[in-house]
Design an enzyme around this catalytic site. Structure first.
Site, mmCIF file in Angstrom:
data_model
loop_
_atom_site.group_PDB
_atom_site.id
_atom_site.type_symbol
_atom_site.label_atom_id
_atom_site.label_comp_id
_atom_site.label_asym_id
_atom_site.label_seq_id
_atom_site.Cartn_x
_atom_site.Cartn_y
_atom_site.Cartn_z
ATOM 1 N N ASP A 53 -9.291 -0.884 -4.746
ATOM 2 C CA ASP A 53 -9.728 0.499 -4.908
ATOM 3 C C ASP A 53 -8.573 1.521 -4.954
ATOM 4 O O ASP A 53 -8.486 2.332 -5.884
ATOM 5 C CB ASP A 53 -10.686 0.771 -3.727
ATOM 6 C CG ASP A 53 -10.944 2.229 -3.513
ATOM 7 O OD1 ASP A 53 -11.561 2.810 -4.408
ATOM 8 O OD2 ASP A 53 -10.550 2.765 -2.456
ATOM 9 N N ARG A 65 0.899 -1.163 0.000
ATOM 10 C CA ARG A 65 0.000 0.000 0.000
ATOM 11 C C ARG A 65 0.929 1.202 0.000
ATOM 12 O O ARG A 65 1.745 1.354 0.910
ATOM 13 C CB ARG A 65 -0.875 -0.002 1.251
ATOM 14 C CG ARG A 65 -1.774 -1.241 1.339
ATOM 15 C CD ARG A 65 -2.762 -1.103 2.472
ATOM 16 N NE ARG A 65 -3.362 -2.378 2.833
ATOM 17 C CZ ARG A 65 -4.396 -2.943 2.204
ATOM 18 N NH1 ARG A 65 -4.931 -2.338 1.157
ATOM 19 N NH2 ARG A 65 -4.886 -4.098 2.604
ATOM 20 N N ASP A 72 -12.296 -8.396 -0.723
ATOM 21 C CA ASP A 72 -13.492 -7.735 -0.172
ATOM 22 C C ASP A 72 -14.679 -7.735 -1.136
ATOM 23 O O ASP A 72 -15.813 -7.557 -0.709
ATOM 24 C CB ASP A 72 -13.168 -6.286 0.194
ATOM 25 C CG ASP A 72 -12.210 -6.183 1.366
ATOM 26 O OD1 ASP A 72 -11.915 -7.228 1.982
ATOM 27 O OD2 ASP A 72 -11.756 -5.066 1.665
HETATM 28 O O1 F6P Z 1 -8.750 -4.837 1.406
HETATM 29 C C1 F6P Z 1 -8.409 -6.149 1.645
HETATM 30 C C2 F6P Z 1 -8.205 -6.404 3.123
HETATM 31 O O2 F6P Z 1 -7.877 -7.770 3.268
HETATM 32 C C3 F6P Z 1 -9.380 -6.027 4.028
HETATM 33 O O3 F6P Z 1 -10.406 -6.978 4.051
HETATM 34 C C4 F6P Z 1 -8.698 -5.869 5.357
HETATM 35 O O4 F6P Z 1 -9.427 -5.039 6.196
HETATM 36 C C5 F6P Z 1 -7.375 -5.265 4.968
HETATM 37 O O5 F6P Z 1 -7.136 -5.639 3.625
HETATM 38 C C6 F6P Z 1 -6.205 -5.659 5.819
HETATM 39 O O6 F6P Z 1 -5.116 -4.931 5.423
HETATM 40 P P1 F6P Z 1 -3.607 -5.272 5.785
HETATM 41 O O7 F6P Z 1 -3.204 -6.473 4.986
HETATM 42 O O8 F6P Z 1 -2.870 -4.060 5.383
HETATM 43 O O9 F6P Z 1 -3.579 -5.566 7.247
#
Ligand code: F6P
Length: 322
Positions: free
Chosen positions: A105, A74, A129
């Site tokens: 997204d 991210r 999601d």
């Molecule tokens: O957007 C995908 C997702 O798996 C969500 O369901 C969850 O809230 C989030 O990513 C978790 O993010 P990370 O992997 O950064 O902890």
């Protein structure tokens, strides 16, 4: 000037099927005589110039592997102008004339920013999601669902052996698709979603009635965004005194070998993305609509926001949870 070289990246939360999609992009591009460059760690790799050439060998034995061998991230910088500008410049310096972005997204927002800077981009929706609009299914959703129902099937064995309730927390910060679909597919008694307000007292009396009727174990499916699974379990225990246990499925849901559905979807999206670039399409996302592939402008995808919860699915889960 025709397209000679394209790049591909995976961005945001990883999901199963990303490797299969990269493979499909690479193979489809090579079949058309194009060169393919892989960008490492999503938009970070674009900004920091981390690229690798991809050929058939790079993607051999990738189809069945979860995660993404290009890695993902991210990337906050990609939300800001300087990061977007640098990413576009680095791509142009690399002689890339088309980019395939595989992600959710935030990744599609980055794709739109690059399109606005002149780079032809095609997006492939990938997120467990299933919150991306203009596609019936995103990549990775089906595998995540299969992971969840496997876990719930196991829990039901132990729940029924002890007369216990299990709160199962699925992923989905803002979207309850995974929870509602998993509830239907695994036979959960209660489904709690961020999109549908609920009253915990009503949930407890529903469970109480079931137990009074002799149905002595229950699954309460809670989407991450609908509340804290641990807290909900405590509320149930305090209100009706049942032995209640909690399973927070977390990142387990995102991994594993992709399902047949996700492998085929990845193949369709990957090949479709290369075909779209060659046909001169740009700034669009591929989606699955009524069984076919459809391109939607990225502006429209971003403007539409989150895909709304399917009310039919929600009512199915409620009818079957009696
Ligand atoms: O957007 C995908 C997702 O798996 C969500 O369901 C969850 O809230 C989030 O990513 C978790 O993010 P990370 O992997 O950064 O902890």
């Amino acid at each position: 000037m025709g397209i000679k070289r394209i790049a591909v990246l995976t961005s945001g939360g990883d999901c199963s099927g990303m490797n299969a999609a990269i493979r499909a992009v690479v193979r489809a591009a090579l079949a058309e005589g194009l060169e393919v460059v892989g960008v490492q760690k999503g938009y970070h790799g674009l900004i920091d110039n981390h690229f690798q050439p991809l050929d058939t060998r790079s993607v051999s034995n990738m189809l069945q592997r979860g995660g993404t061998f290009l890695q993902s991230a991210r990337c906050r910088e990609m939300y800001e102008e300087p990061g977007q500008q640098l990413a576009a410049e680095n791509l142009a310096a690399l002689g890339v004339q088309g980019l395939v972005v595989i992600g959710g997204d935030g990744s599609l927002r980055g794709a739109l920013a690059l399109t606005r800077r002149g780079m032809p981009v095609i997006g492939i929706p990938a997120s467990i999601d299933n919150d991306i609009p203009f596609t019936d299914m995103s990549l990775g959703v089906d595998t995540a669902l299969n992971n969840i129902i496997y876990a719930v099937d196991c829990l039901k064995d132990t729940a029924s052996s002890h007369d216990r309730a299990f709160v199962v927390e699925t992923m989905g910060r803002n979207c309850g698709y995974l929870a509602v679909a998993a509830a239907i597919a695994s036979g959960a008694e209660v489904t709690l979603l961020p999109e549908a307000p609920y009253d915990i007292a009503e949930v407890c009396s529903h469970l109480r009635r079931r137990f009074d009727e002799g149905r002595s174990n229950s699954i309460i499916m809670v989407a991450e965004g609908a509340g804290n699974g641990q807290k909900i379990a405590e509320q149930i225990k305090d209100a009706i005194g049942f032995e209640t246990r909690v399973m927070i499925l977390g990142h387990y849901q995102r991994g594993g070998s992709p399902s047949a559905f996700d492998r085929i979807l990845a193949a369709r999206f990957g090949v479709g993305a290369v075909e779209a670039l060659l046909a001169g399409e740009r700034g669009k996302m591929l989606g699955l609509a009524a069984g076919g592939l459809k391109l939607t402008p990225l502006e429209q995808v971003i403007e539409a926001g989150k895909r709304p919860i399917d009310q039919i699915m929600l009512s199915l889960s409620q009818v079957l949870g009696i």
